[in-house]
Design an enzyme around this catalytic site. Structure first.
Site, PDB file in Angstrom:
ATOM      1  N   SER A 241      -5.244  -2.301  -3.417  1.00 48.37           N
ATOM      2  CA  SER A 241      -4.073  -2.821  -2.728  1.00 48.37           C
ATOM      3  C   SER A 241      -4.022  -2.328  -1.298  1.00 48.37           C
ATOM      4  O   SER A 241      -4.804  -1.483  -0.880  1.00 48.37           O
ATOM      5  CB  SER A 241      -2.793  -2.380  -3.457  1.00 48.37           C
ATOM      6  OG  SER A 241      -2.790  -2.811  -4.795  1.00 48.37           O
ATOM      7  N   SER A 279      -4.505  -7.021  -6.646  1.00 46.86           N
ATOM      8  CA  SER A 279      -4.089  -6.295  -5.450  1.00 46.86           C
ATOM      9  C   SER A 279      -2.592  -6.428  -5.204  1.00 46.86           C
ATOM     10  O   SER A 279      -1.962  -7.417  -5.562  1.00 46.86           O
ATOM     11  CB  SER A 279      -4.829  -6.815  -4.213  1.00 46.86           C
ATOM     12  OG  SER A 279      -6.188  -6.487  -4.256  1.00 46.86           O
ATOM     13  N   GLU A 281      -0.819  -6.538  -1.908  1.00 46.56           N
ATOM     14  CA  GLU A 281      -0.767  -6.591  -0.439  1.00 46.56           C
ATOM     15  C   GLU A 281       0.681  -6.864  -0.038  1.00 46.56           C
ATOM     16  O   GLU A 281       1.137  -8.013  -0.032  1.00 46.56           O
ATOM     17  CB  GLU A 281      -1.697  -7.670   0.120  1.00 46.56           C
ATOM     18  CG  GLU A 281      -3.135  -7.236   0.287  1.00 46.56           C
ATOM     19  CD  GLU A 281      -3.923  -7.256  -1.003  1.00 46.56           C
ATOM     20  OE1 GLU A 281      -5.027  -6.691  -1.041  1.00 46.56           O
ATOM     21  OE2 GLU A 281      -3.448  -7.853  -1.975  1.00 46.56           O
TER      22      GLU A 281
END
Length: 362
Positions: A241, A279, A281
């Site tokens: 991430s 992830s 983000e």
């Protein structure tokens, strides 16, 4: 600590700030508490820690003078507390605390305690929702144990406050919240960079980098990952991430901050990120140029429309550079299970950039 500027490479046309970090923004600070210890018998001890806390200070007292802020989500497998409040009210009311996934509750609790000690109106005039973001460091850190203490959060906040106006570039790489993180399957962690705008305002970016696949790593347009070849070490999984924070002293409102935050993703993409399924983000931006006393509105007019274009450019360039600074500044870390994630080989990268980079020099 090595940065991209040390290698003579320049990203974009806007100049870097004096420390090339978020502390170039007036009032902003960056501080860390790094938590590293080994206790081989967790039932009687504390396990193995490769983790920590990083604090981005927004300057002043954001409870009394909230800071216009906004959040952008590229991929949502992560957490940033206070996001719904920023969506609804358009402001951040605390510094930004970064840590590892399993430590969010501890950091949130300590942030409340520390800020209540500083500001007696918290819990009287209104409640407080600290901003706490995370990435997963369990490849190197024993995440089954609660390593972060109140003292670690206190120390990171104090370090961030002490950095304000110091003119001393903050540590990057495997420090604070970045201690156990990996980036492009090399050692990752904390990265920062800044840009100075023609109008005199400054944009600073801080990233907690824990993402990417080795063969996609690109530095200033050079396919460094492919040129280096497959790493000899056993690499972490190629997901992870990135928590990103933009701070600027420009007069930008909530909607403008959301748009600034979105541009972090473009900087990550330039380095090779594709935002994997697993992830998180999550990006936020805060702009101190329109902060005003609680319950009032700033008398200044916000920047809008095409006025924001150079600020978008600054965020993209500084985000790209922050990823690279994180990689170049990190050191080898051995963690849980004896796994080692080495730092990106700086000399080899410097040689590749000397040979293949054709852009402007720093």
């Amino acid at each position: 600590m090595t940065t991209l500027a040390d290698l003579g490479v320049r990203i974009g046309t806007l100049p870097r700030g004096s420390t090339n970090s978020v502390i170039d923004v007036p009032g902003a600070g960056l501080g860390h508490a790094t938590v590293v210890y080994d206790e081989p018998n967790p039932p009687e001890g504390r396990g193995l820690a490769r983790t920590g806390v990083t604090v981005v200070d927004l300057g002043g007292d954001p409870f009394l003078e909230p800071v216009p802020a906004g959040v952008a989500l590229l991929n949502g497998a992560g957490e940033l507390t206070s996001r719904s409040q920023m969506d609804e009210w358009g402001v951040a009311e605390t510094p930004v605390f970064l840590t590892s996934t399993m430590q969010v509750g501890r950091v949130y609790d300590s942030a409340c305690r520390l800020l209540i000690e500083e500001q007696p109106r918290i819990g009287v005039d209104d409640f407080l929702i600290p901003v706490v973001g995370e990435c997963d460091d369990s490849w190197l850190n024993d995440a089954r144990w609660m390593h972060v203490t109140h003292e670690h959060v206190r120390d990171a906040l104090a370090a961030a406050r002490a950095s304000v106006g110091s003119g001393i570039a903050p540590d990057q790489g495997a420090v604070g919240a970045g201690t156990g993180m990996s980036c492009y399957q090399w050692k990752g962690g904390i990265g920062t960079s800044s840009r100075v705008l023609p109008a005199g305002h400054v944009v600073g970016v801080v990233l907690l980098c824990n993402f990417g696949q080795w063969d996609r790593l690109t530095i200033a347009g050079v396919p460094v990952g492919q040129l280096l070849g497959r790493p000899a070490h056993v690499p972490p999984p190629p997901a992870g991430s990135c928590l990103g924070v933009v701070v600027t002293d420009a007069p930008i409102d909530h909607r403008g901050c959301e748009r600034l935050a979105t541009r972090i993703g473009l900087g990550l993409a330039r380095t090779g990120s594709t935002a994997h399924h697993g992830s998180g983000e999550i990006f936020m931006a805060a702009a101190t140029g329109l902060r005003a006393p609680r319950g009032t509105a700033s008398a200044k007019a916000p920047l809008t429309g095409r006025e924001l274009d150079p600020y978008f450019e600054a965020v993209v360039d500084a985000s790209e550079e922050a990823v690279v600074n994180c990689l170049l500044s990190a050191h080898d870390v051995t963690g849980v299970g004896g796994k080692t994630v080495p730092a990106l080989p700086r000399e080899a990268v410097a040689e590749l950039l000397d040979r293949h980079y054709a852009g402007p020099r720093a």
